[in-house]
Design a protein around this motif. Structure first.
Motif, mmCIF file in Angstrom:
data_model
loop_
_atom_site.group_PDB
_atom_site.id
_atom_site.type_symbol
_atom_site.label_atom_id
_atom_site.label_comp_id
_atom_site.label_asym_id
_atom_site.label_seq_id
_atom_site.Cartn_x
_atom_site.Cartn_y
_atom_site.Cartn_z
ATOM 1 N N ILE A 22 0.823 -1.203 0.000
ATOM 2 C CA ILE A 22 0.000 0.000 0.000
ATOM 3 C C ILE A 22 0.859 1.256 0.000
ATOM 4 N N GLY A 23 2.159 1.131 0.265
ATOM 5 C CA GLY A 23 3.093 2.217 0.079
ATOM 6 C C GLY A 23 3.013 3.380 1.047
ATOM 7 N N HIS A 24 2.628 3.180 2.281
ATOM 8 C CA HIS A 24 2.629 4.262 3.262
ATOM 9 C C HIS A 24 4.025 4.432 3.833
ATOM 10 N N SER A 25 4.365 5.651 4.206
ATOM 11 C CA SER A 25 5.632 5.898 4.888
ATOM 12 C C SER A 25 5.509 7.174 5.706
ATOM 13 N N ASN A 26 6.484 7.377 6.575
ATOM 14 C CA ASN A 26 6.584 8.583 7.389
ATOM 15 C C ASN A 26 5.340 8.828 8.248
ATOM 16 N N ILE A 27 4.925 7.792 8.935
ATOM 17 C CA ILE A 27 3.818 7.877 9.886
ATOM 18 C C ILE A 27 4.355 7.388 11.222
ATOM 19 N N PHE A 28 4.196 8.182 12.262
ATOM 20 C CA PHE A 28 4.631 7.787 13.596
ATOM 21 C C PHE A 28 3.388 7.403 14.394
ATOM 22 N N PHE A 29 3.358 6.167 14.875
ATOM 23 C CA PHE A 29 2.230 5.681 15.657
ATOM 24 C C PHE A 29 2.575 5.775 17.134
ATOM 25 N N TRP A 37 -7.651 0.018 23.505
ATOM 26 C CA TRP A 37 -7.367 -0.703 22.262
ATOM 27 C C TRP A 37 -5.869 -0.901 22.032
ATOM 28 N N THR A 38 -5.051 -0.694 23.052
ATOM 29 C CA THR A 38 -3.599 -0.806 22.890
ATOM 30 C C THR A 38 -3.192 -2.120 22.242
ATOM 31 N N ALA A 39 -3.804 -3.206 22.632
ATOM 32 C CA ALA A 39 -3.442 -4.517 22.086
ATOM 33 C C ALA A 39 -3.704 -4.610 20.586
ATOM 34 N N ALA A 40 -4.596 -3.796 20.063
ATOM 35 C CA ALA A 40 -4.908 -3.817 18.629
ATOM 36 C C ALA A 40 -4.140 -2.748 17.859
ATOM 37 N N GLY A 41 -3.315 -1.971 18.546
ATOM 38 C CA GLY A 41 -2.548 -0.913 17.892
ATOM 39 C C GLY A 41 -1.323 -1.458 17.186
ATOM 40 N N VAL A 42 -0.558 -0.568 16.619
ATOM 41 C CA VAL A 42 0.684 -0.934 15.938
ATOM 42 C C VAL A 42 1.762 -1.083 17.017
ATOM 43 N N PRO A 43 2.282 -2.297 17.223
ATOM 44 C CA PRO A 43 3.246 -2.500 18.307
ATOM 45 C C PRO A 43 4.608 -1.881 18.009
ATOM 46 N N ALA A 44 5.283 -1.448 19.070
ATOM 47 C CA ALA A 44 6.646 -0.923 18.939
ATOM 48 C C ALA A 44 7.567 -2.078 18.558
ATOM 49 N N PRO A 45 8.550 -1.837 17.752
ATOM 50 C CA PRO A 45 9.063 -0.561 17.264
ATOM 51 C C PRO A 45 8.405 -0.090 15.970
ATOM 52 N N GLY A 46 7.373 -0.775 15.507
ATOM 53 C CA GLY A 46 6.714 -0.435 14.251
ATOM 54 C C GLY A 46 7.163 -1.379 13.159
ATOM 55 N N PRO A 47 6.408 -1.427 12.073
ATOM 56 C CA PRO A 47 6.716 -2.391 11.003
ATOM 57 C C PRO A 47 7.967 -2.048 10.198
ATOM 58 N N THR A 48 8.303 -0.761 10.068
ATOM 59 C CA THR A 48 9.492 -0.351 9.310
ATOM 60 C C THR A 48 10.065 0.911 9.939
ATOM 61 N N GLU A 49 11.243 1.314 9.479
ATOM 62 C CA GLU A 49 11.871 2.549 9.971
ATOM 63 C C GLU A 49 11.015 3.766 9.642
ATOM 64 N N SER A 50 10.312 3.746 8.517
ATOM 65 C CA SER A 50 9.479 4.898 8.158
ATOM 66 C C SER A 50 8.057 4.793 8.710
ATOM 67 N N LEU A 51 7.779 3.718 9.442
ATOM 68 C CA LEU A 51 6.494 3.536 10.114
ATOM 69 C C LEU A 51 6.759 3.124 11.569
ATOM 70 N N PRO A 52 7.414 4.003 12.335
ATOM 71 C CA PRO A 52 7.752 3.638 13.712
ATOM 72 C C PRO A 52 6.548 3.716 14.638
ATOM 73 N N SER A 53 6.667 3.034 15.751
ATOM 74 C CA SER A 53 5.623 3.046 16.767
ATOM 75 C C SER A 53 6.282 3.016 18.134
ATOM 76 N N GLU A 54 5.708 3.749 19.075
ATOM 77 C CA GLU A 54 6.191 3.713 20.456
ATOM 78 C C GLU A 54 5.002 3.732 21.398
ATOM 79 N N LEU A 55 5.208 3.137 22.544
ATOM 80 C CA LEU A 55 4.186 3.062 23.575
ATOM 81 C C LEU A 55 4.440 4.145 24.620
ATOM 82 N N ILE A 56 3.411 4.907 24.950
ATOM 83 C CA ILE A 56 3.498 5.913 26.008
ATOM 84 C C ILE A 56 3.057 5.232 27.298
ATOM 85 N N ALA A 57 4.019 4.937 28.159
ATOM 86 C CA ALA A 57 3.707 4.269 29.426
ATOM 87 C C ALA A 57 2.835 5.179 30.288
#
Length: 112
Positions: A22-29, A37-57
């Protein structure tokens, strides 16, 4: 749509209908540990470097978007710093790409 729901729940950023990337990039989750819904979110560290994800404790997914205050937990400060670092890298990469394209176009004009 059903496809986007499958995409988020499955944390898979390829096309769930197997029609190609689908070609998405540069999205920070940013995901909040307190979001139901945390369990259904995008887990850290994210699927790629341009689609990172972090958890706010001990926070919600939106906490990083508020103005900074002295009361901010360290977890949100760290996520904000990571967001800024990723955004700066993406901007630098875009500038470098444009510069390379301009150089390429200029070199082609020399041969005309």
């Amino acid at each position: 749509t059903a496809a986007s729901i499958l995409l988020v729940i499955g944390s898979d950023f390829s096309d769930p209908l197997h029609k190609g990337s689908i070609g998405h990039s540069n999205i920070f989750f940013s995901n909040g540990e307190l979001d139901p819904w945390t369990a259904a979110g995008v887990p850290a560290p994210g699927p790629t470097e341009s689609l990172p994800s972090e958890l706010i404790a001990l926070g919600g997914h939106h906490l990083d978007l508020f103005f900074s205050t002295a009361a901010d937990p360290e977890s949100v400060r760290g996520v904000r710093a990571s967001e800024l670092a990723h955004i700066a890298r993406w901007i630098d990469g875009g500038r470098a790409s444009r510069a390379a394209s301009a150089e390429s176009a200029a070199s082609m004009l020399e041969f005309v």
